[in-house]
Motif scaffolding. Sequence first.
Motif, mmCIF file in Angstrom:
data_model
loop_
_atom_site.group_PDB
_atom_site.id
_atom_site.type_symbol
_atom_site.label_atom_id
_atom_site.label_comp_id
_atom_site.label_asym_id
_atom_site.label_seq_id
_atom_site.Cartn_x
_atom_site.Cartn_y
_atom_site.Cartn_z
ATOM 1 N N GLY A 182 -4.202 10.280 18.518
ATOM 2 C CA GLY A 182 -4.483 9.905 17.136
ATOM 3 C C GLY A 182 -5.671 8.977 16.970
ATOM 4 O O GLY A 182 -6.396 9.051 15.985
ATOM 5 N N GLY A 183 -5.884 8.083 17.934
ATOM 6 C CA GLY A 183 -6.974 7.121 17.815
ATOM 7 C C GLY A 183 -8.340 7.773 17.734
ATOM 8 O O GLY A 183 -9.199 7.372 16.936
ATOM 9 N N THR A 209 -5.157 10.749 6.918
ATOM 10 C CA THR A 209 -3.977 10.309 7.676
ATOM 11 C C THR A 209 -2.799 11.248 7.436
ATOM 12 O O THR A 209 -2.081 11.605 8.383
ATOM 13 C CB THR A 209 -3.603 8.872 7.281
ATOM 14 O OG1 THR A 209 -4.703 8.003 7.572
ATOM 15 C CG2 THR A 209 -2.368 8.397 8.046
ATOM 16 N N ALA A 210 -2.599 11.658 6.184
ATOM 17 C CA ALA A 210 -1.527 12.613 5.880
ATOM 18 C C ALA A 210 -1.744 13.925 6.628
ATOM 19 O O ALA A 210 -0.788 14.536 7.129
ATOM 20 C CB ALA A 210 -1.461 12.854 4.379
ATOM 21 N N LYS A 211 -2.989 14.337 6.732
ATOM 22 C CA LYS A 211 -3.331 15.555 7.473
ATOM 23 C C LYS A 211 -2.978 15.417 8.957
ATOM 24 O O LYS A 211 -2.423 16.339 9.573
ATOM 25 C CB LYS A 211 -4.817 15.851 7.304
ATOM 26 C CG LYS A 211 -5.310 17.100 8.020
ATOM 27 C CD LYS A 211 -6.809 17.278 7.803
ATOM 28 C CE LYS A 211 -7.338 18.492 8.561
ATOM 29 N NZ LYS A 211 -8.799 18.667 8.363
ATOM 30 N N LEU A 212 -3.281 14.256 9.509
ATOM 31 C CA LEU A 212 -2.967 14.008 10.919
ATOM 32 C C LEU A 212 -1.456 14.049 11.164
ATOM 33 O O LEU A 212 -0.984 14.680 12.122
ATOM 34 C CB LEU A 212 -3.513 12.647 11.356
ATOM 35 C CG LEU A 212 -5.022 12.483 11.507
ATOM 36 C CD1 LEU A 212 -5.334 11.079 11.997
ATOM 37 C CD2 LEU A 212 -5.597 13.517 12.454
ATOM 38 N N ILE A 213 -0.700 13.379 10.311
ATOM 39 C CA ILE A 213 0.746 13.300 10.492
ATOM 40 C C ILE A 213 1.386 14.677 10.341
ATOM 41 O O ILE A 213 2.276 15.055 11.118
ATOM 42 C CB ILE A 213 1.364 12.295 9.497
ATOM 43 C CG1 ILE A 213 0.892 10.868 9.822
ATOM 44 C CG2 ILE A 213 2.893 12.363 9.535
ATOM 45 C CD1 ILE A 213 1.320 10.343 11.177
ATOM 46 N N VAL A 233 6.724 8.885 20.806
ATOM 47 C CA VAL A 233 5.403 8.927 20.176
ATOM 48 C C VAL A 233 4.807 7.520 20.222
ATOM 49 O O VAL A 233 5.451 6.542 19.874
ATOM 50 C CB VAL A 233 5.468 9.452 18.727
ATOM 51 C CG1 VAL A 233 5.817 10.931 18.724
ATOM 52 C CG2 VAL A 233 6.476 8.682 17.890
ATOM 53 N N MET A 234 3.573 7.448 20.677
ATOM 54 C CA MET A 234 2.893 6.166 20.845
ATOM 55 C C MET A 234 2.012 5.889 19.631
ATOM 56 O O MET A 234 1.323 6.784 19.130
ATOM 57 C CB MET A 234 2.011 6.194 22.100
ATOM 58 C CG MET A 234 2.709 6.645 23.367
ATOM 59 S SD MET A 234 3.811 5.403 24.061
ATOM 60 C CE MET A 234 2.644 4.125 24.530
ATOM 61 N N SER A 235 2.007 4.654 19.180
ATOM 62 C CA SER A 235 1.150 4.278 18.063
ATOM 63 C C SER A 235 -0.308 4.234 18.507
ATOM 64 O O SER A 235 -0.626 4.275 19.702
ATOM 65 C CB SER A 235 1.556 2.905 17.520
ATOM 66 O OG SER A 235 1.023 1.868 18.335
ATOM 67 N N ILE A 236 -1.202 4.139 17.526
ATOM 68 C CA ILE A 236 -2.620 3.889 17.799
ATOM 69 C C ILE A 236 -2.803 2.392 18.059
ATOM 70 O O ILE A 236 -2.205 1.556 17.383
ATOM 71 C CB ILE A 236 -3.485 4.325 16.602
ATOM 72 C CG1 ILE A 236 -3.408 5.845 16.431
ATOM 73 C CG2 ILE A 236 -4.933 3.891 16.792
ATOM 74 C CD1 ILE A 236 -4.170 6.333 15.212
ATOM 75 N N PHE A 266 -1.827 4.872 9.907
ATOM 76 C CA PHE A 266 -1.311 5.962 10.741
ATOM 77 C C PHE A 266 0.016 5.569 11.381
ATOM 78 O O PHE A 266 0.979 6.352 11.384
ATOM 79 C CB PHE A 266 -2.327 6.322 11.827
ATOM 80 C CG PHE A 266 -1.845 7.371 12.793
ATOM 81 C CD1 PHE A 266 -2.017 8.714 12.516
ATOM 82 C CD2 PHE A 266 -1.218 7.004 13.986
ATOM 83 C CE1 PHE A 266 -1.561 9.687 13.408
ATOM 84 C CE2 PHE A 266 -0.769 7.970 14.880
ATOM 85 C CZ PHE A 266 -0.942 9.310 14.590
ATOM 86 N N ASN A 267 0.071 4.363 11.929
ATOM 87 C CA ASN A 267 1.280 3.922 12.622
ATOM 88 C C ASN A 267 2.474 3.833 11.682
ATOM 89 O O ASN A 267 3.604 4.168 12.067
ATOM 90 C CB ASN A 267 1.028 2.570 13.297
ATOM 91 C CG ASN A 267 -0.014 2.663 14.393
ATOM 92 O OD1 ASN A 267 -0.272 3.732 14.933
ATOM 93 N ND2 ASN A 267 -0.629 1.540 14.716
#
Length: 383
Positions: A182-183, A209-213, A233-236, A266-267
């Motif tokens: 994600g980063g 961000t919505a697109k990424l999720i 799932v790891m955060s950015i 994102f997180n």
Amino acid sequence: MTLPNTYSLSHIILFLLFSLLASFLPCNCTSKPKQPNEARQVKGMFVFGSSLVDNGNNNFLQNSMAKADYLPYGIDFPLGPSGRFTNGKNVIDLLGDRLKLPSLIPAFADPSTKGNKIVHGVNYASGASGILDETGIVAGNVINLKQQINNFEEVTLPELEVRLGCKSTELLPHYLFILGTGGNDYSLNYFLSNPIPNNNNVSSLQFFTAKLITSLYNHLKKLYSLGGRRFVVMSINPLGCSPVIQASRPTHEGCRQDLNQAARLFNARLRQLVDVAKSQLPHSNFVFVNSYRIMHKIITHPTSNGFNDARSACCEVAALNEGGNGILCKKDGRTCANRSMHVFFDGLHPTEAVNVIIANKAFASNLTADVYPININHLALLY
């Protein structure tokens, strides 16, 4: 002349009998630990993501600028430079240690990753890759998340089913699926097109961000459909606090807040996704690791966390005005004397000392601010 036919028939009968008996026996993948509290409750890990979790896949890519297969990378790793973007072990290696897995998780792209080597998991991560297919193109050849999952489904999974004698839906609940990505979708995609913060960026950042999720959730559902049930799932990490960003800013200005804002957005959505996914995917369990919070606390209060430098890279980095990218270490370049006192090893990636803290908190912390809703140790004991 009838002996060969009789001989063949007897072998056929024996084969059918053994096949019938085998159908009533449990396959290897469903065997449980001998003791209820035995530490290793999972058979292995399948890993997807970017350079923070890449165990060497980019070593085998042609025309890729995102490689860490040279010194000083791996200076503190038992096998030397391996493609890990740090001085020693990364988070995946350290989680494997905590789970008491018998060996390091091998890189998919390594031609030797087959046979018994895949039984305890495979790492598909690729440095500079992202959730979106187009992320990382500026770094040359990378393996995007979609292709990483295709490699798992089309190459590893059929071989694993044959080797363990199980269908994927039987064997995969006994593995962890870890996604750390994600980063780069921000640093090597969104912010390349939107380099200057302004009011118009707010709505576009929300949309991006919505697109990424949404895309990440579709990938998780794909892994779930194949049989995966336990996900991490790891955060950015704090994008605006990395040395590549700090190098161009006066010390008093601190971290670049627009980058950190994107990471926090994102997180927050990723943490929410954990609850949504669990409610919509029956018998699944998810863990969200807030490495952003863990690292940000270290960066904000380095001394109290055992560090003396949270701003600069430990290794000698090729700056932008020197033809480098400001991120990767110079080949055979200098390194700081005490690497365990530095937060960052190069212009972006943390040292092994920081990875140890992240892995330990991910595995055992009881604070939902660090790991939500349960820790990885708890996740490993659910089945």
